[in-house]
Design a protein around this motif. Structure first.
Motif, short mmCIF file in Angstrom:
data_model
loop_
_atom_site.label_atom_id
_atom_site.label_comp_id
_atom_site.label_asym_id
_atom_site.label_seq_id
_atom_site.Cartn_x
_atom_site.Cartn_y
_atom_site.Cartn_z
N SER A 1 0.89 -1.20 0.11
CA SER A 1 -0.08 0.06 -0.04
C SER A 1 0.94 1.47 0.11
O SER A 1 0.38 2.25 -0.68
N ASP A 2 1.96 1.30 0.77
CA ASP A 2 2.80 2.38 0.86
C ASP A 2 3.62 2.56 -0.57
O ASP A 2 3.81 3.74 -0.97
N MET A 3 3.81 1.46 -1.10
CA MET A 3 4.65 1.60 -2.10
C MET A 3 3.96 2.23 -3.54
O MET A 3 4.15 3.11 -4.37
N VAL A 4 2.45 1.97 -3.56
CA VAL A 4 1.63 2.42 -4.43
C VAL A 4 1.15 3.94 -4.02
O VAL A 4 1.28 4.88 -4.81
N ASP A 5 0.71 4.07 -2.82
CA ASP A 5 0.25 5.70 -2.45
C ASP A 5 1.53 6.47 -2.44
O ASP A 5 1.49 7.57 -2.78
N THR A 6 2.24 5.98 -1.70
CA THR A 6 3.48 6.98 -1.56
C THR A 6 4.72 7.04 -2.46
O THR A 6 4.97 7.93 -3.06
N GLY A 7 5.05 5.58 -2.56
CA GLY A 7 6.13 5.53 -3.66
C GLY A 7 5.81 5.98 -5.28
O GLY A 7 6.65 6.57 -5.83
N ILE A 8 4.56 5.46 -5.81
CA ILE A 8 4.08 5.65 -7.08
C ILE A 8 3.43 7.03 -7.13
O ILE A 8 3.74 7.86 -8.06
N GLN A 9 2.24 7.07 -6.45
CA GLN A 9 1.32 8.15 -6.60
C GLN A 9 1.94 9.62 -6.09
O GLN A 9 1.81 10.60 -6.82
N ALA A 10 2.79 9.37 -4.77
CA ALA A 10 3.02 10.64 -4.10
C ALA A 10 4.45 10.95 -4.68
O ALA A 10 4.97 12.00 -4.03
N GLY A 11 5.12 10.22 -5.41
CA GLY A 11 6.31 10.39 -5.67
C GLY A 11 7.45 10.27 -4.46
O GLY A 11 8.58 10.94 -4.58
N ILE B 1 -13.70 -3.89 -4.93
CA ILE B 1 -13.31 -3.11 -6.17
C ILE B 1 -14.40 -1.98 -6.30
O ILE B 1 -14.27 -0.74 -6.48
N TRP B 2 -15.58 -2.53 -6.25
CA TRP B 2 -16.96 -1.58 -6.54
C TRP B 2 -16.91 -0.67 -5.59
O TRP B 2 -17.15 0.35 -5.51
N VAL B 3 -16.98 -1.10 -4.25
CA VAL B 3 -17.29 -0.05 -3.07
C VAL B 3 -15.81 0.73 -3.04
O VAL B 3 -16.18 2.08 -2.84
N GLY B 4 -14.76 0.25 -3.20
CA GLY B 4 -13.66 1.05 -2.90
C GLY B 4 -13.55 1.96 -4.18
O GLY B 4 -12.67 3.01 -3.77
N ALA B 5 -13.80 1.78 -5.34
CA ALA B 5 -13.75 2.73 -6.30
C ALA B 5 -14.52 4.20 -6.09
O ALA B 5 -14.14 5.28 -6.17
N ARG B 6 -15.63 3.77 -5.53
CA ARG B 6 -16.61 4.92 -4.99
C ARG B 6 -15.74 5.74 -3.75
O ARG B 6 -15.68 6.97 -3.81
N LEU C 1 -10.56 7.09 0.50
CA LEU C 1 -9.85 6.01 0.46
C LEU C 1 -8.69 5.94 -0.69
O LEU C 1 -9.09 6.79 -1.74
N GLN C 2 -7.57 5.70 -0.16
CA GLN C 2 -6.44 5.51 -1.33
C GLN C 2 -6.57 4.23 -2.12
O GLN C 2 -6.89 3.20 -1.47
N ILE C 3 -5.91 4.22 -3.34
CA ILE C 3 -5.79 3.13 -4.05
C ILE C 3 -5.00 1.96 -3.36
O ILE C 3 -5.28 0.86 -3.25
N GLY C 4 -3.92 2.46 -2.71
CA GLY C 4 -3.07 1.48 -1.81
C GLY C 4 -3.76 0.84 -0.92
O GLY C 4 -3.60 -0.36 -0.55
N ASN C 5 -4.48 1.81 0.22
CA ASN C 5 -5.28 0.86 0.93
C ASN C 5 -6.38 -0.06 0.52
O ASN C 5 -6.51 -0.92 1.26
N MET C 6 -7.19 0.27 -0.66
CA MET C 6 -7.85 -0.57 -0.96
C MET C 6 -6.92 -1.99 -1.59
O MET C 6 -7.74 -2.79 -1.45
#
Length: 743
Positions: free
Chosen positions: A38-48, A422-427, A434-439
C-alpha cells in the motif's frame, strides 16, 4: 481422544513453543507485506516518494503563507513545530535541502512526541486544504472550465502564491477565508492529506530537493523492506515445517512403538478382541492419520486463527467503511463449512472401519489362496472383496465429492469479495475517502482472511478422521491386560530341574458359558514325559497354553517347583519353557535366523545339534545354502513337516528345563516321528516334557498319559494301565493301532 494426542505432544512442549514463535513471525511477515505494498502504491508511485504529513523543511515564505490559512491556535502550533535555521549553519540540512546554503529555512523540530507530531501534521493538512480551496475559488472566477482549472492548479508555482500572499492576508482580515478555513478544519476525508503531499512536493522543489531521486530512494527502500520481510517469512515457514515434521514423525514413532509393545503384552484373550487386520490398520493407517493431523495442526491450526484475527484487525484499519465486506465473507464461508461438514462428518468415522474390513478380506484371500482354489470359490471371494471394496469406495467417494465443493465455493467467495471490494473501493477513492493502496491492502487482507478459513476447513476435514483413529489407538493402549507381572515377584533361581504341578485348575473363556477345563490336577516331573490325549475340543491345547500364561487360570493354581506361575515374571517363566506351538510359524529370513530365534547367541554347532535331534538336518543340509537357505514369510517355501521340525529345533536350542510340544508331530510321517521321539528321549533326559498328541503311537512310551474328555481328566497312567482302566483311551487306541501294536 484429544487427551491421547496431547499426552504424546507433552515431550515436545519446547519444540512446539518454538514452532508457535516462528508461526507468529511468519504471520507478522505475511500481514506486513500488504501494508508495504500500500505504501509503495500510495507514497512511492502516486506521491512520488513523499510521505503524508508536514514537510521536514520549509522556507520562511512558505510558513507565512500557510499561517494565513490557519486559525490562531493552529498557526502557533505550526510555527512552534519548526525551528528557524540560518543559512550555512547546518551541514546536514544543506545536504538534504540545497537551498539551506543560501537562505534561512525552517526545519521540523524533532523529539516532540507522537502527539505533537500529529498536531503539526493536522495543522499543515488543514492549511494546505484551505489554501487549495481558496485557489479553486480564485480560478473559478477566471475560468469556467473544470478541466482548465485542474490543469492550472497542477501548474501553479509557489512564486505565484507568494506574490498573492498580501491578497490572501487581506481576505483573511476581512473574514472571506473563514469559510475555507472552517471547511478544511471539519473535513473528515483524505483530501487534506492528499493536498498536503502535493504542496509538500512544491516546498521540497523550492528547497532544491531532487524529487526523482527522492522517489527512487523511497521505492528502493520499501522494496528492500518487502524483500527482507518476504525472506524472513519464508525462513520462518521453513523452520516451522522442519520442526512440525520432526514432531509429527516422532509422535508417530512413539505411538507405533507403544501400540506394538502393548500388543506384544497381549495374552490370547486380548487377541480375541481385535482381529489381526484391525491391529495392523491401527498400527499403520491410524497412526499415519494422527501424524498428518499433528503436522497440519502445527502449520495451520495455530497459523490460520492468528492470520485471520490479524487480517481482520488490519483490514479494518485500512478501511473501516468496507469492514462489512469482511463480515459478509466470513459468514458465507462459515455457512459453507458447516453445511459440508454436517454432511461428510459422520462418514469419516466409518472410513477406518471399512479399511479394516477390506484389509481383513484381503488378508484372508491371500493367506487362504490354496483353499479357495481347491474348492473353486474364486467367484465367491471376488464378490466378497468387491463388496468390501465397493463399500469403501462409495463412502470415500461421498466424502470426496462433498468436500470437492469446498475449494470452488471458497474460490467463488474470494472472487465475489474482490469484485465487491473494487466496486465499493472505487466509490470511496472518487470521494477521497480511500486511497488506491489502502484498497489494494484491504483486498489482500480479505484474501488472507478467506485463505485462513480455507486452511481451517482443511483441518476440519482431517480432524474427524484423525480423532476416530485416535479412539481406535486408545482402545488398544487402554486395553486391560488379563495377564500381568506380579508387583512383588518371586524367582525360580538357577535351576535345571523343574516340577510342573496343576492344583485343581479350572479355566473358562471370557465369552464361554461353561468352563473348558475343570478340576485338573497332576504332576509332571523332570526326566519324565507327561502326555495329553483326547478327542477334538477336549481342552488339550488350552491346558498346555496355561503353563506359559497365554491365559490365566480361572481357579486353582499352576506351580513350578512349588511357586505359583502368577508370582513369577513372565520373562523368567517363559525363559524356562521351550514351546513348540500347534501350528509351526517361521519368520522371513533364513534357517539359521529362525533356529537362533530360540537362542540368539547360539553357535553353529548348537544349531547343527538342534537340527539333528529334530530330524531337520537331512533336508537342511541337502539345500544348496545349508543353514543360510532363505525362508519365506510364514515358511511358505517349506513343507508342513519341515516347518514343524524347524519349529522343534528352535525350541530345543534353548535347552530349557521344561518343554511343551503342542501336537507338534502331526505333520510327520511315522518313521520320522519315531526317529524324533528316540532322539528326544536322549536330548531331554533330565527335563520335564509335556506332549499333546493325537496319535497313540507318539505317546505310548510316556511315563504319564493324561486322558481328557470335555475338559475333565478321565484317565491317568501309563499306556498299559490306561488300556485296562480307561475306556476312552482304549477306544482311541483301538481306532488307531492293531492289537499287536497296542502292546
Amino acid at each position: 481422544m484429544m487427551k491421547l494426542i496431547v499426552r504424546y505432544l507433552k515431550p515436545f512442549a519446547l519444540t512446539l513453543t518454538v514452532c508457535i514463535v516462528f508461526l507468529f513471525i511468519q504471520v507478522l511477515c505475511d500481514l506486513g507485506l500488504p501494508r508495504l505494498m500500500s505504501d509503495m502504491v500510495d507514497t512511492g508511485i502516486q506521491a512520488g516518494g513523499i510521505e503524508p504529513g508536514a514537510p521536514a523543511a520549509i522556507s520562511s515564505d512558505g510558513i507565512e503563507l500557510l499561517q494565513t490559512f490557519l486559525g490562531q491556535q493552529d498557526a502557533e502550533t505550526l510555527k512552534n513545530g519548526y525551528a528557524l535555521t540560518a543559512a550555512r549553519t547546518n551541514e546536514d540540512a544543506a545536504r538534504q535541502f540545497p537551498a539551506a546554503e543560501t537562505q534561512d529555512i525552517y526545519i521540523l523540530a524533532k523529539g516532540g512526541g507522537d502527539e505533537q507530531t500529529k498536531e503539526i501534521d493536522d495543522a499543515y493538512s488543514r492549511a494546505v486544504y484551505a489554501l487549495a480551496l481558496s485557489i479553486q475559488e480564485w480560478q473559478k472566477e477566471s475560468s469556467a472550465d473544470d478541466r482548465t482549472r485542474q490543469d492550472r492548479m497542477a501548474e501553479l508555482e509557489l512564486n505565484q502564491l507568494y506574490a498573492m500572499a498580501p491578497l490572501f492576508e487581506k481576505l483573511k482580515a476581512s473574514g472571506e477565508l473563514d469559510a475555507n478555513i472552517n471547511a478544511a478544519a471539519s473535513d473528515k476525508t483524505m483530501t487534506g492529506s492528499q493536498k498536503g503531499v502535493m504542496f509538500k512536493r512544491l516546498f521540497y522543489s523550492e528547497l532544491g530537493v531532487n524529487l526523482k531521486q527522492l522517489q527512487r530512494d523511497y521505492i528502493i527502500r520499501t522494496g528492500v523492506k518487502m524483500l527482507g520481510i518476504g525472506l524472513l517469512g519464508g525462513l520462518a515457514a521453513i523452520v516451522v515445517g522442519w520442526f512440525a515434521s520432526n514432531i509429527g514423525t516422532s509422535v508417530a514413532k512413539r505411538m507405533r512403538r507403544d501400540v506394538f509393545e502393548k500388543v506384544g503384552q497381549f495374552s490370547i484373550a486380548e487377541f480375541d478382541r481385535f482381529s489381526t487386520a484391525s491391529l495392523i490398520t491401527r498400527t499403520t493407517n491410524d497412526v499415519q492419520q494422527i501424524q498428518q493431523l499433528i503436522l497440519m495442526s502445527i502449520r495451520l491450526v495455530f497459523f490460520a486463527p492468528i492470520m485471520c484475527v490479524g487480517g481482520i484487525i488490519l483490514a479494518i484499519r485500512s478501511s473501516l467503511s468496507m469492514s462489512w465486506i469482511i463480515a459478509v465473507a466470513v459468514i458465507s464461508i462459515v455457512g459453507i463449512i458447516v453445511i459440508l461438514f454436517s454432511l461428510a462428518g459422520p462418514k469419516f468415522k466409518l472410513l477406518q472401519k471399512l479399511i479394516d474390513k477390506l484389509n481383513l478380506v484381503s488378508r484372508e484371500n491371500l493367506s487362504g489362496m490354496m483353499v479357495i482354489r481347491a474348492f473353486g470359490n474364486e467367484n465367491y471371494e471376488e464378490n466378497r472383496f468387491e463388496q468390501a471394496n465397493k463399500n469403501l469406495r462409495k463412502t470415500n467417494r461421498f466424502v470426496q465429492r462433498t468436500m470437492a465443493f469446498l475449494l470452488p465455493a471458497m474460490t467463488l467467495v474470494m472472487n465475489l469479495v474482490s469484485v465487491l471490494i473494487i466496486w465499493v473501493g472505487a466509490r470511496a477513492i472518487s470521494t477521497s475517502e480511500l486511497q488506491i493502496g489502502n484498497m489494494i491492502a484491504f483486498m489482500q487482507y480479505a484474501m488472507l482472511i478467506i485463505m485462513s478459513f480455507l486452511f481451517m476447513s482443511f483441518m476440519f476435514l482431517m480432524v474427524p478422521r484423525a480423532l476416530a483413529s485416535a479412539e481406535r489407538i486408545r482402545e488398544v493402549l487402554n486395553t486391560e491386560l488379563t495377564v500381568r507381572d506380579p508387583r512383588v515377584a518371586k524367582s525360580l533361581g538357577q535351576v535345571t530341574d523343574i516340577t510342573v504341578e496343576f492344583h485343581q485348575v479350572s479355566f473358562q473363556y471370557g465369552n464361554a458359558v461353561e468352563p473348558i477345563l475343570e478340576d485338573i490336577s497332576f504332576t509332571a516331573k523332570p526326566g519324565q514325559t507327561t502326555a495329553f490325549i483326547g478327542t477334538t475340543g477336549s481342552g488339550k491345547s488350552t491346558l498346555v497354553n496355561l503353563i506359559p500364561r497365554f491365559y490365566d487360570v480361572t481357579s486353582g493354581r499352576i506351580t513350578l517347583n512349588g511357586i505359583d506361575i502368577r508370582d513369577l515374571p513372565q520373562d523368567e517363566l517363559r525363559e524356562a519353557i521351550g514351546y513348540v506351538p500347534q501350528k509351526g510359524i517361521l519368520f522371513s529370513g533364513d534357517i539359521s535366523s529362525n533356529v537362533r530365534y530360540g537362542k540368539e547367541a547360539a553357535e553353529e554347532e548348537e544349531i547343527r545339534e538342534a537340527l539333528e535331534v529334530s530330524q531337520a538336518a537331512g533336508f537342511v543340509y541337502q539345500m544348496e545354502a545349508g543353514i543360510t537357505s532363505p525362508i519365506a514369510q510364514c515358511g511358505k517355501n517349506v513343507s508342513g513337516g519341515q516347518r514343524q521340525r524347524l519349529s522343534i529345533a528352535r525350541a530345543l536350542i534353548k535347552k530349557s528345563p521344561v518343554y511343551i510340544f503342542d501336537d507338534s508331530f502331526s505333520a510327520l510321517d511315522l518313521k520320522t516321528d519315531a526317529a524324533l521321539r528316540r532322539a528326544l528321549r536322549t536330548f531331554t533326559a533330565n527335563t520335564t516334557l509335556l506332549v499333546v498328541a493325537q496319535r497313540v503311537s507318539t505317546i505310548k512310551n510316556a511315563e504319564q498319559i493324561i486322558v481328557l474328555d470335555k475338559g475333565r481328566i478321565v484317565g491317568k497312567g501309563t499306556h498299559q494301565e490306561l488300556l485296562e482302566n480307561c475306556p476312552s483311551y482304549r477306544d482311541i487306541a483301538e481306532s488307531q493301532l492293531t492289537r499287536e501294536e497296542q502292546v
